[in-house]
Design a protein around this motif. Structure first.
Motif, PDB file in Angstrom:
ATOM      1  N   THR A 219       0.834  -1.190   0.000  1.00 16.29           N
ATOM      2  CA  THR A 219       0.000   0.000   0.000  1.00 16.29           C
ATOM      3  C   THR A 219       0.875   1.248   0.000  1.00 16.29           C
ATOM      4  O   THR A 219       2.063   1.189   0.364  1.00 16.29           O
ATOM      5  N   VAL A 220       0.293   2.358  -0.391  1.00 13.10           N
ATOM      6  CA  VAL A 220       1.004   3.628  -0.374  1.00 13.10           C
ATOM      7  C   VAL A 220       1.460   3.935   1.049  1.00 13.10           C
ATOM      8  O   VAL A 220       2.596   4.362   1.284  1.00 13.10           O
ATOM      9  N   GLN A 247       0.467   5.207  -6.233  1.00 15.50           N
ATOM     10  CA  GLN A 247      -0.243   3.981  -6.578  1.00 15.50           C
ATOM     11  C   GLN A 247       0.084   3.531  -7.991  1.00 15.50           C
ATOM     12  O   GLN A 247       0.268   2.333  -8.253  1.00 15.50           O
TER      13      GLN A 247
END
Length: 304
Positions: A219-220, A247
């Protein structure tokens, strides 16, 4: 246990700083040289329920704001959102008198205007780990002029145009700030490039270390935490230097890794999808085709 002050209104903050009550309950420009914190020790902590934009010099102490502590010797612009936690270390022996301006805006002042929602889109208000903005003398004067124009407007006779004019000045201030932030990002080439290299290395280690199978696509937030910065700050840098979001870059790296597995192994499409952290092979195939205009099978066949 050290006390954390909480200011629900601008009037409460004025009183805390030993200032006269605000002329307007929802917006106030404070002359920072007149601020007097009632401190018994060298540290202050607080949470406020309003926005603040500070243009400061010679602040007597260090301000925990951003990725490092700033001494405010040069003109520094800071942006604080409601409910952010702040800490100020006060130097009681400081010789230089602090100067500058502090604009306070209660969210209720923006109610019913386009800026009520738009203000949240400015990255410098959203950072979990903030980034103060350093200004040239010319830039500092531009910001100071706008701040003083806002003050003149709310000090004059309030009419049906007052709120609209103040919001217009505030929007202009934010647009200039966004311009100056981009200039700051672009002039910090060495430190920024080092950060981008660390971003690439963090992604490479994630993909090559078997974490995809264990934790799924990174995930970011997870990547930003490894770099000890906020997701929004990382996103700002990447958009300026690569033209892509965090992303998008993560997905590009994922597709590159998928291409490597498709072209160098005999694993099935489903096995590769699972290895890359996809629960359903269809989701992997859809993303792969979206990014390459080929299905995983078509890509593999092009190597045979």
């Amino acid at each position: 246990m050290e006390k954390t002050f909480r200011f629900n209104s601008i009037a409460e903050f004025h009183a805390f700083c030993n200032l006269p009550g605000p002329e307007h309950p929802l917006i106030s420009l404070i002359d920072y040289s007149k601020v007097s914190y009632p401190v018994d020790d060298n540290e202050l902590k607080w949470i406020q329920h309003f926005y603040s934009i500070g243009l400061k010099r010679n602040v007597s102490g260090r301000f925990n704001y951003g990725q490092q502590q700033y001494d405010f010797d040069s003109g520094v612009l800071t942006f604080i959102s409601p409910l952010q936690f702040l800490k100020l270390e006060v130097d009681q022996q400081a010789q230089a008198e602090p100067t500058g301006w502090l604009l306070l805006i209660h969210p209720d002042f923006l109610w019913g205007t386009t800026l009520a929602k738009k203000i949240r889109s400015y990255d410098f208000f959203q950072y979990a780990v903030n980034e103060a903005l350093f200004l040239s003398d010319k830039e500092e004067q531009v910001i100071a002029d706008i701040l003083q124009q806002i003050e003149k407007e709310y000090q004059s006779n309030i009419d049906k145009f007052s709120g609209e004019l103040i919001v217009a000045q505030l929007e202009m201030l934010l647009i200039y700030s966004e311009r100056y932030y981009e200039r700051q990002f672009l002039t910090r080439k060495k430190s920024t490039h080092e950060l981008l290299e660390r971003f690439e290395l963090a992604l490479a280690r994630y993909f090559e270390g078997g974490k995809l199978l264990e934790k799924g696509t990174p995930t970011v937030t997870a990547i930003a935490e490894q770099l000890h910065i906020s997701p929004n700050y990382l996103g700002s840098l990447l958009r300026i230097y690569t033209g892509q979001s965090t992303q998008q870059l993560i997905r590009n790296k994922l597709i590159d890794h998928a291409k490597e597995r498709l072209s160098t192994t005999n694993l099935s499409i489903s096995e590769i999808a699972y290895e890359l952290g996809f629960e359903h092979p269809q989701s992997f195939s859809k993303l792969f085709k979206q990014k390459t205009n080929q299905s995983p099978l078509e890509f593999r066949q092009s190597f045979n």
